[in-house]
Design an enzyme around this catalytic site. Structure first.
Site, short mmCIF file in Angstrom:
data_model
loop_
_atom_site.label_atom_id
_atom_site.label_comp_id
_atom_site.label_asym_id
_atom_site.label_seq_id
_atom_site.Cartn_x
_atom_site.Cartn_y
_atom_site.Cartn_z
N TYR A 1 1.10 -1.13 0.05
CA TYR A 1 0.25 -0.25 -0.05
C TYR A 1 1.16 1.32 0.16
O TYR A 1 2.36 1.51 0.14
CB TYR A 1 -0.99 0.11 1.85
CG TYR A 1 -1.87 -1.29 1.33
CD1 TYR A 1 -2.20 -2.96 1.55
CD2 TYR A 1 -3.50 -0.79 1.01
CE1 TYR A 1 -2.69 -3.10 1.35
CE2 TYR A 1 -4.25 -1.56 0.86
CZ TYR A 1 -4.10 -3.28 1.33
OH TYR A 1 -4.72 -4.12 0.81
N GLU A 2 0.26 1.62 -0.80
CA GLU A 2 1.16 3.77 -0.67
C GLU A 2 1.80 4.39 0.79
O GLU A 2 2.14 4.90 1.13
CB GLU A 2 0.76 4.56 -2.06
CG GLU A 2 -0.89 4.96 -0.84
CD GLU A 2 -1.54 6.17 -2.17
OE1 GLU A 2 -0.84 6.07 -3.68
OE2 GLU A 2 -2.85 6.49 -1.55
N SER A 3 0.90 3.85 1.52
CA SER A 3 1.46 4.20 2.95
C SER A 3 3.38 3.81 3.53
O SER A 3 3.44 4.33 4.33
CB SER A 3 0.71 3.82 3.85
OG SER A 3 0.30 2.47 4.42
N GLY A 4 3.43 2.87 2.48
CA GLY A 4 4.85 2.37 2.73
C GLY A 4 4.36 1.03 3.47
O GLY A 4 6.09 0.25 3.40
N MET A 50 7.51 6.77 2.47
CA MET A 50 6.96 7.52 1.01
C MET A 50 7.93 7.52 0.33
O MET A 50 7.89 7.55 -0.48
CB MET A 50 6.64 8.81 1.60
CG MET A 50 5.26 8.47 2.01
SD MET A 50 3.46 7.89 1.63
CE MET A 50 3.00 9.13 0.46
#
Lengths: 289, 261
Positions: free
Chosen positions: B51-54, B82
């Site tokens: 997920y783009e939250s890392g 990020m």
């Protein structure tokens, strides 16, 4: 010397946030500094340029209360719920004041903070390919690689006047340890001229493992102990995200009157964030009963 | 046994089946997140969800409401910043599949998630914006798009291009500098559209059970190409449905509880 870093949040905001500043309250869903945002609203700071990759409820509140002239962002919404209505009202209908926007993508803003922390003038990325934003945001430009000739996106460094973060823990010197989803917080902090951090607790020693994400005390302007200062966001290891509140915010913020009434009762008429939390807890208990 | 399912369930199941076991998938929130986790809980236990939250390699028990829920962090192999997720993983070509939703798609798989109606400065409906999507669409090895089909979402002309598909078709994506191959399928509640190998125009190649070609054409805002050999999507199995329904039930229960009271 370092002891002077610790101060009440109201004092930190009074000293280090000025009208007209560019201010980044960072935290990617996690560790969002809600208490600090409320203090800025309570002190009626004005004409701020608000910077944040994911403006959500806290920026909705600050924009709706008239703190901001401009928003620099890459995604603006209430995650998993929908629009942030106060942002849309400001952008679409200039209420309570006109709001300018400067829009990027996540990849770009992460790179812009990195460039800012590095004190470089700009960042490059393989970005905005096929994206229409460069037609409207003239800070998204192109640069040619001097080695390969490849055309890359160029975006300016972000160097906020103030970056404000929330974290789990500070030691007695004011060294701050951030755990869990760390977003671009370290970059946003080191890019800023001044940094305020609110923390869940102060401890004698951090006892952090090697390679933990630590903000050294000598990079910070103020550290303020504010338990649950990220609510309704969360602090990993301390409390979870209050998804029920995030869902409830949609109805509270949809109309100007209900928004203003909520803000007046929960932010303007209280002394500090602890009182805000008491009010929210009491309301949720009533609802459950 | 008589199994019934909703159009949403068919869409999620059909999307989940496109994810291979062991691949690295960059997951958007909402429908993509449901489909990616269904894949992980059924045929693709080794899929690496990012997920783009890392959060790298996360295995949430309930679907996250936000892209950065603590559930994602708790169940991740590791958490990176990020700049790291977007630069060292996505831009570097380490993501096999980007899994995206959007508000609008056009016939070449280009996406809009910025605004609907009016213009950029004066939108009729301002949407949250593209977030991570522009670079996911450009740099992921391939892109899966999951989106309910209707004339308002499948449009002749996007109001704004947020994320690139095949641009104006043909070889225009290859010339753009995008390093990923582009959309490999658009999975809807009615069927599956895949790009023509030459023109790159989205073509209806599979109909979900009980759906007619006319229904799909009526729900598309451009003259839709239909494959000569049209498949029928295999219906959801009892196992797929029970795993998906359990996941949604756990998710509803988790998100309705306040964490303060």
């Amino acid at each position: 010397m370092s002891q002077s870093l610790f101060m009440p949040l109201a004092e930190a905001v009074r000293h280090f946030v000025h009208d007209g500043d560019s201010v980044a309250l960072e935290g990617f869903t996690h560790l969002i500094p809600f208490a600090a945002g409320h203090e800025i609203i309570r002190q009626e700071k004005r004409h701020l340029t608000l910077i944040r990759m994911t403006p959500d409820i806290i920026y909705d509140q600050m924009i709706g209360m008239g703190c901001a002239d401009k928003l620099v962002f890459s995604w603006g919404g209430n995650p998993g719920v929908g629009s942030i209505h106060r942002f849309r009202d400001a952008y679409e209908h200039s209420w309570p004041r006109p709001l300018a926007i400067e829009e990027y993508s996540h990849a770009a803003m992460a790179a812009m903070y990195q460039a800012g922390a590095s004190r470089l003038p700009f960042a490059t990325l393989r970005g905005f390919i096929g994206n229409d934003l460069p037609q409207y945001n003239h800070n998204i430009r192109q640069v040619e690689c001097p080695f390969s000739g490849e055309r890359l996106a160029a975006v300016p460094a972000l160097n906020p006047d103030v970056t404000i973060l929330h974290a789990q823990r500070a030691d007695r010197h004011g060294n701050v340890w951030i755990k869990g989803i760390v977003g671009a917080q370290k970059e946003a902090a080191l890019a800023a001229k001044r940094v305020i951090v609110t923390v869940e607790e102060q401890v004698d020693e951090l006892e952090a493992p090697l390679n933990a994400v630590i903000l050294p005390h000598w990079t910070l302007a103020a550290v303020c102990v504010v338990p649950r200062g990220a609510h309704p966001s969360y602090a990993h290891g301390h409390y979870s995200r209050d998804n029920a509140f995030c869902i409830a915010w949609d109805a509270i913020s949809r109309e100007r009157d209900s928004f203003l009434a909520w803000m007046d009762r929960h932010v303007m008429q209280v002394r500090d964030f602890a009182e805000t939390l008491q009010l929210i807890t009491a309301a949720q208990r009533t609802e459950l009963a | 046994m008589n199994i019934t399912w909703t159009a949403d369930e068919m869409m999620t199941v059909a999307a989940a089946r496109r994810l291979g076991n062991g691949i690295a998938c960059f997951v958007g929130i909402g429908l993509p997140s449901a489909a990616a986790n269904l894949a992980r809980l059924t045929h693709a236990p080794e899929v690496v969800l990012i997920y783009e939250s890392g959060t790298l390699g996360t295995r949430p028990d309930v679907l996250p409401l936000s892209i950065g829920d603590d559930e994602l962090a708790e169940k991740a192999d590791s958490i990176v910043s990020m700049p790291e997720i977007f630069r060292y993983y996505l831009q570097a070509g380490r993501i096999d599949v980007g899994f995206l939703g959007a508000a609008q798609v056009d016939r070449y798989g280009n996406l809009n998630s910025t605004f609907i109606g009016g213009d950029y400065e004066h939108p009729a409906t301002r949407l949250p914006g593209a977030g991570g999507a522009p670079e996911i669409a450009a740099s992921a090895g391939e892109v899966l798009i999951v989106l309910k089909q209707g004339k308002r979402s499948f449009v002749e002309q996007l109001d704004f291009m947020s994320s690139a598909g095949y641009f104006s078709g043909g070889d225009s994506r290859e010339k753009s500098g995008a390093t990923g191959r582009g959309p490999s399928a658009v999975i809807t509640d009615l069927g599956i559209l895949t790009p023509d190998p030459v023109s790159r125009e989205l073509t209806l190649t599979s109909l979900h059970p009980g759906i007619s070609v006319e229904q799909v054409i009526a729900a598309t805002g451009w003259p839709l190409q239909v494959a000569a050999q049209l498949d029928t999507t295999p219906p959801p199995t009892a196992h797929e449905l029970s795993v998906l329904r359990d996941l949604h039930a756990r998710t509803r229960a988790a998100h309705s509880q306040s964490k303060l009271a």
